[in-house]
Design an enzyme around this catalytic site. Structure first.
Site, PDB file in Angstrom:
ATOM      1  N   HIS A   1     -26.528   0.644  30.986  1.00 28.06           N
ATOM      2  CA  HIS A   1     -27.270  -0.157  31.643  1.00 28.06           C
ATOM      3  C   HIS A   1     -27.931  -1.721  30.589  1.00 28.06           C
ATOM      4  CE1 HIS A   1     -31.377  -0.856  33.309  1.00 28.06           C
ATOM      5  NE2 HIS A   1     -31.706  -1.267  32.259  1.00 28.06           N
TER       6      HIS A   1
ATOM      7  N   GLY B   1     -16.871  -4.912  39.582  1.00 27.30           N
ATOM      8  CA  GLY B   1     -16.809  -3.590  39.184  1.00 27.30           C
ATOM      9  C   GLY B   1     -15.938  -3.909  38.015  1.00 27.30           C
ATOM     10  N   SER B   2     -16.656  -5.218  36.534  1.00 25.09           N
ATOM     11  CA  SER B   2     -16.035  -5.501  35.811  1.00 25.09           C
ATOM     12  C   SER B   2     -15.470  -4.170  34.298  1.00 25.09           C
ATOM     13  CB  SER B   2     -16.432  -6.748  35.065  1.00 25.09           C
ATOM     14  OG  SER B   2     -17.351  -6.684  34.355  1.00 25.09           O
ATOM     15  N   ASN B   3     -16.413  -3.031  34.630  1.00 31.76           N
ATOM     16  CA  ASN B   3     -16.803  -2.334  33.751  1.00 31.76           C
ATOM     17  C   ASN B   3     -15.554  -1.562  33.870  1.00 31.76           C
ATOM     18  OD1 ASN B   3     -19.236  -2.565  31.759  1.00 31.76           O
ATOM     19  ND2 ASN B   3     -19.900  -2.681  33.413  1.00 31.76           N
TER      20      ASN B   3
ATOM     21  N   ASP C   1     -32.499   6.045  34.568  1.00 29.80           N
ATOM     22  CA  ASP C   1     -32.518   5.500  33.255  1.00 29.80           C
ATOM     23  C   ASP C   1     -33.213   5.808  32.165  1.00 29.80           C
ATOM     24  OD1 ASP C   1     -31.012   3.604  34.597  1.00 29.80           O
ATOM     25  OD2 ASP C   1     -32.619   1.890  34.547  1.00 29.80           O
TER      26      ASP C   1
ATOM     27  N   LYS D   1     -26.707   2.659  42.920  1.00 27.97           N
ATOM     28  CA  LYS D   1     -27.737   3.722  44.834  1.00 27.97           C
ATOM     29  C   LYS D   1     -27.993   4.909  43.681  1.00 27.97           C
ATOM     30  CE  LYS D   1     -26.840   5.506  48.872  1.00 27.97           C
ATOM     31  NZ  LYS D   1     -27.627   4.842  49.956  1.00 27.97           N
TER      32      LYS D   1
END
Ligand code: GRF
Length: 196
Positions: free
Chosen positions: A109, A12-14, A150, A91
């Protein structure tokens, strides 16, 4: 002040980088919820420290696929968010959810898409592939989420060098620093662009 919801599965750093910017007033948004498929992940602790409601929705909590999708949509609809932010959500999203928020779901990404995206390119595997191919540069991409993994429209990228002697881990760390700088700014710019 626009409203976001976040989905995350990991450290969860972003997510933290985004809610810190909200806290500091750089990003004029409200984070209404965190949805996670991993109740023990680091993102949950970050949400709790900001008093953000957490919803654990996964194959474990909802073994029936239809019930799982309905639970996700119920949270999304309840908060009437402007943007849904994927921050390391591991997911694939149900198509019903992607269709519910067209051009309103963003993902980050850790490669320069379209390179090293799609099936199999997640986590450290992305950086392993970049190094194996002898790339001279890499870096994060923020893109819209479409039904093809993506492949949605690219909103922003940051280039970082791949250095001699890099391991997948050292490269991942260099890219991650740039993810934290890029994501909140791109959210801010995109929200302004679409007028929310
Ligand atoms: C990041 O590398 C992001 O690009 C990818 O998943 C990772 C999540 O890291 N989608 P964190 O959980 O935000 O630390």
């Amino acid at each position: 002040m626009f409203k976001i919801g976040v989905m995350a599965s990991g450290g969860g750093s972003n997510f933290k980088a985004i809610i810190d910017r909200i806290g500091e007033g750089d990003l004029e948004a409200q984070c209404k919820f965190l949805i996670t498929n991993n109740g023990g992940c680091g993102a949950v602790g970050h949400a709790e420290s900001y008093g953000i409601p957490v919803y654990h929705i996964s194959g474990k909590t909802h073994p029936d696929t239809a019930a799982y999708e309905a639970a996700l949509l119920e949270v999304i609809d309840r908060y009437d968010i402007d943007l849904l932010i994927l921050a390391g959500y591991m997911k694939a999203l149900p198509v019903s959810l992607i269709k519910r928020l067209p051009d309103r779901i963003l993902n980050i990404h850790p490669s320069l898409l379209p390179k090293y995206g799609g099936k199999g390119f997640w986590g450290i595997h992305v950086h392993e592939a970049v190094i194996a191919a002898n790339e001279k540069e890499s870096g994060p991409t923020v893109h819209l989420v479409s039904e093809e993994i993506d492949q949605g429209r690219i909103l922003a990228q940051t280039r970082v060098p791949v250095e001699d002697g890099d391991t997948p881990e050292t490269l991942a760390a260099r890219v991650l620093v740039q993810e934290h700088a890029l994501y909140w700014k791109t959210i801010k710019e995109y929200a302004a662009q679409i007028g929310v």
